[in-house]
Structures are given as structure tokens and as C-alpha cells.
Design an enzyme around this catalytic site. Sequence first.
Site, mmCIF file in Angstrom:
data_model
loop_
_atom_site.group_PDB
_atom_site.id
_atom_site.type_symbol
_atom_site.label_atom_id
_atom_site.label_comp_id
_atom_site.label_asym_id
_atom_site.label_seq_id
_atom_site.Cartn_x
_atom_site.Cartn_y
_atom_site.Cartn_z
ATOM 1 C CD GLN A 5 -2.771 1.524 2.255
ATOM 2 O OE1 GLN A 5 -2.211 1.715 3.322
ATOM 3 N NE2 GLN A 5 -4.079 1.638 2.091
ATOM 4 C CE1 TYR B 295 -2.904 9.805 7.327
ATOM 5 C CE2 TYR B 295 -4.202 7.938 6.543
ATOM 6 C CZ TYR B 295 -3.578 8.627 7.578
ATOM 7 O OH TYR B 295 -3.640 8.138 8.862
ATOM 8 N NE ARG C 36 -8.881 0.657 2.511
ATOM 9 C CZ ARG C 36 -8.821 0.308 3.778
ATOM 10 N NH1 ARG C 36 -7.852 0.759 4.550
ATOM 11 N NH2 ARG C 36 -9.714 -0.505 4.297
ATOM 12 N N GLY D 118 -9.545 -6.243 8.898
ATOM 13 C CA GLY D 118 -8.392 -5.660 9.566
ATOM 14 C C GLY D 118 -8.232 -6.247 10.950
HETATM 15 C C1 LIG Z 1 -4.063 -0.453 13.840
HETATM 16 C C2 LIG Z 1 -4.684 -0.024 12.538
HETATM 17 C C3 LIG Z 1 -3.866 0.525 11.554
HETATM 18 C C4 LIG Z 1 -4.420 0.920 10.318
HETATM 19 N N1 LIG Z 1 -3.593 1.385 9.323
HETATM 20 C C5 LIG Z 1 -4.077 1.606 8.080
HETATM 21 C C6 LIG Z 1 -3.207 1.885 6.973
HETATM 22 O O1 LIG Z 1 -1.964 1.914 7.075
HETATM 23 N N2 LIG Z 1 -3.781 2.109 5.768
HETATM 24 C C7 LIG Z 1 -5.140 2.085 5.583
HETATM 25 O O2 LIG Z 1 -5.620 2.301 4.464
HETATM 26 N N3 LIG Z 1 -5.981 1.780 6.615
HETATM 27 C C8 LIG Z 1 -5.476 1.516 7.834
HETATM 28 N N4 LIG Z 1 -6.330 1.119 8.839
HETATM 29 C C9 LIG Z 1 -7.758 0.914 8.563
HETATM 30 C C10 LIG Z 1 -8.022 -0.562 8.227
HETATM 31 O O3 LIG Z 1 -7.446 -0.888 6.954
HETATM 32 C C11 LIG Z 1 -9.536 -0.850 8.143
HETATM 33 O O4 LIG Z 1 -10.121 0.037 7.227
HETATM 34 C C12 LIG Z 1 -10.236 -0.703 9.491
HETATM 35 O O5 LIG Z 1 -9.516 -1.381 10.507
HETATM 36 C C13 LIG Z 1 -11.675 -1.244 9.427
HETATM 37 O O6 LIG Z 1 -11.682 -2.605 9.106
HETATM 38 P P1 LIG Z 1 -11.956 -3.750 10.247
HETATM 39 O O7 LIG Z 1 -13.250 -3.390 10.900
HETATM 40 O O8 LIG Z 1 -12.017 -5.055 9.484
HETATM 41 O O9 LIG Z 1 -10.808 -3.687 11.223
HETATM 42 C C14 LIG Z 1 -5.806 0.764 10.082
HETATM 43 C C15 LIG Z 1 -6.608 0.216 11.089
HETATM 44 C C16 LIG Z 1 -6.068 -0.194 12.300
HETATM 45 C C17 LIG Z 1 -6.949 -0.836 13.337
#
Ligand SMILES: Cc1cc2nc3c(=O)[nH]c(=O)nc-3n(C[C@H](O)[C@H](O)[C@H](O)COP(=O)(O)O)c2cc1C
Length: 353
Positions: free
Chosen positions: A105, A184, A231, A322
Amino acid sequence: MDTGPAGEVLLQPYQLSPDLTLANRILMAPMTRSMAGPDLAPTAATASYYARRAAIGLIISEGVVIRPDGQGYRRTPGLWTEPQVAGWRLVVERVHEAGGRIFAQLWHVGRVSHPSFLGGAMPVAPSAVPLEGRVPRTPSLVYGRPRALEADEVEGLIDGFASAAQRAQQVGFDGIEIHGANGYLIDQFLHHRTNRRRDAWGGTPEKMARFALEVVDVVAAVVGAGRLGLRLSPGSYTHLEGDPRDAQVFRHLLGELEGRGLAYVHVGVFDDTQRFPELGGSRASEFLRAHYRGTLVGNGGYTPETAETAIAGGRFDLVAFGRALVANPDLVARLQAHEPLRPYDSEMLRSLW
Ligand SMILES: Cc1cc2nc3c(=O)[nH]c(=O)nc-3n(C[C@H](O)[C@H](O)[C@H](O)COP(=O)(O)O)c2cc1C
């Protein structure tokens, strides 16, 4: 909620592009872990962490910073020095040895940064619109007013994405996801709140979408459109506020993307039950599905059961998990065995287990 036995659809293979078939319909959502080495290179522990999850159809790496002025958090990995390239090469090798696939990414945070990450320089952004709040995990740092990019610097950033894509390809990544979501840099161009420009990069939906499209085009020229995902967060939920005019920018962008043959578009939202006034009350995934016919990756608070129902109902084609994958490196094996998942707890973010 109507829930089927999770696995019937989720565990089926999916042809993402002519030369890329995924073993199942599950992606690992990109998750920043802030555990790179002091040189911002991924470590052996990072490689083991991703390899442990190789049964997932496609792993999306944590955000990989494309160049030094794109960093906004401590110890987030980059891809511009030899040690960083070597660190990522180890990650990719370990994932491939374990039979998995991984996209990088590519990320630039724009104004969501602080001079302490940038050797004292000011963060850059489409316009000099301040960001309120404090840096998470480093709360002594307060965000501020970024410096508006000059037009030639915007071109330089597009080249920066292309160069990072070349390095990712040399490392052996199976493809690229461009981080156009979550407030971002790319997202800052796409929203009225943060893009006040009146030059070639702002002022109309076409000009506001141009930066995202040019980045897509230069990266597709490197890796091929079938190896490229994007994304997007059409509704603003973090780092910037929405504006009713934003929907028009995303409609234009999605119409343009339609003909480009990307591997997928990926919903960027933490909770996909959220409805956005600026999107006419739609959820982020609903808005994207209404305006884009290619492969759509759903995300944001799904469980295997709710994702199964959503995919079966045509709301999206693939799902990214995630937090469930932080808690369950063996998620695919658990689904195959019809075993319950381990609940997620934010304490689990303390280690790269
Ligand atoms: C600890 C953490 C770090 C994350 N870092 C990123 C990232 O680097 N890039 C991104 O697009 N989303 C990031 N996200 C968002 C996740 O990709 C995702 O959209 C979010 O956790 C919701 O999905 P989930 O309910 O399955 O966890 C992050 C989420 C968490 C919890």
C-alpha cells in the site's frame, strides 16, 4: 441480520485480473503497526507477521511511505533506502514461501504530519488548510498548518509514486494498492475542505480528481492495471470534514476509473454502517457500488457472517478484514473448521504476533 455459514462464498477462489486468481475472497486490510526499525525498514518480525497470514487471498501491506516527506507517524516503514528495500524483500519472500500474495500500500500522508517527522520541514498539502488535533501515539505533537504545494511539486509527487511503484516491483510485491483514502494526501485533493486550489489541480471535479488519476496512470504503467488497486473514502470520517460537493468529485473519479481495468477499488472506512450526509445518506460501499462496476472490496466492521451476506447480496465482491486478522492470524483455517474467531482487543496491537 441474515447470516449464512461463513465460508460458502468467502472461501471460494476469485479471479482478480486475467493473470491473478486469489485462493479466497478475503483480503487483509492495510494496518499500520509502527514497528519498523529505526531506519524505517521492516524487520524479521514484520516478515513473520505477514507470512503467518499467508492463507488470506491477498494481503495488503501496512501503509508504505513513498518518500521522506510522506511520513506522519513514528516507525512507519518506507521504501526509498536500500535497508528498506531489503526489509520488504524479506517480507515478500516469506509470504511467497508460505504460498501467499501481497500488495504494497503506497502512502503519502500530506498534511497529516508534523515537522518532527520531516527533519523540521512543514508538512505539504494541496492547500494551506490547518489540521486540528494531536498526533496519535505521540500526543505531545500538535498538528498545524501545512504548506501548499507548488504546481511543479505536485508533478514531483506523481513521479514519487511511480518511483516507489518501481521499487515495489523490484522487491517482488504481487501488486500495488494506492492509498487514496482516510484523509491523506490523495484524499486531500479529492475533498473541498482540503483542496482550495484554483489551478490545474483544483476548482472543478475534473481538476480535483486529476491528481488521483495521474497517480493511478503512472503506477499502472509500472505494474499493470490488473495489479493495481485504489483505496477511497468518498465519505469523510477521519482527518477532514465532508462537503456536499465532494460526491460530484467522486462520481467523476469513479467514471474515469471504470475504463482503466484496475484490479479493484477498496472502501476505506472504519465502520461501513456509517451513513454520510454528503453522499445523500449512503454508506461508503453503497456509493462506490452505485458508481463503479468493477471489483469492489468491502471493509469496515464486517464479520465473516456479515461479509458473506453482503457479498451474496451483491453489495461488494471481496472483503478486507483488519482487526479480525490482528486477533486471528489463522482466520482462514478457523473458517474452514467452522471455529469461532478470537475477539479483537486493542492490546493486541502491542506485539507483531
Ligand atoms: C491499527 C490499525 C492501523 C491501520 N492502518 C491503516 C493503513 O496503514 N492504511 C489504511 O488504508 N488503513 C489503515 N487502517 C484501517 C483498516 O485498513 C480498516 O479500514 C479498518 O480497521 C476497518 O476494518 P476492520 O473493521 O475489518 O478492522 C488501520 C486500522 C487499524 C486498526
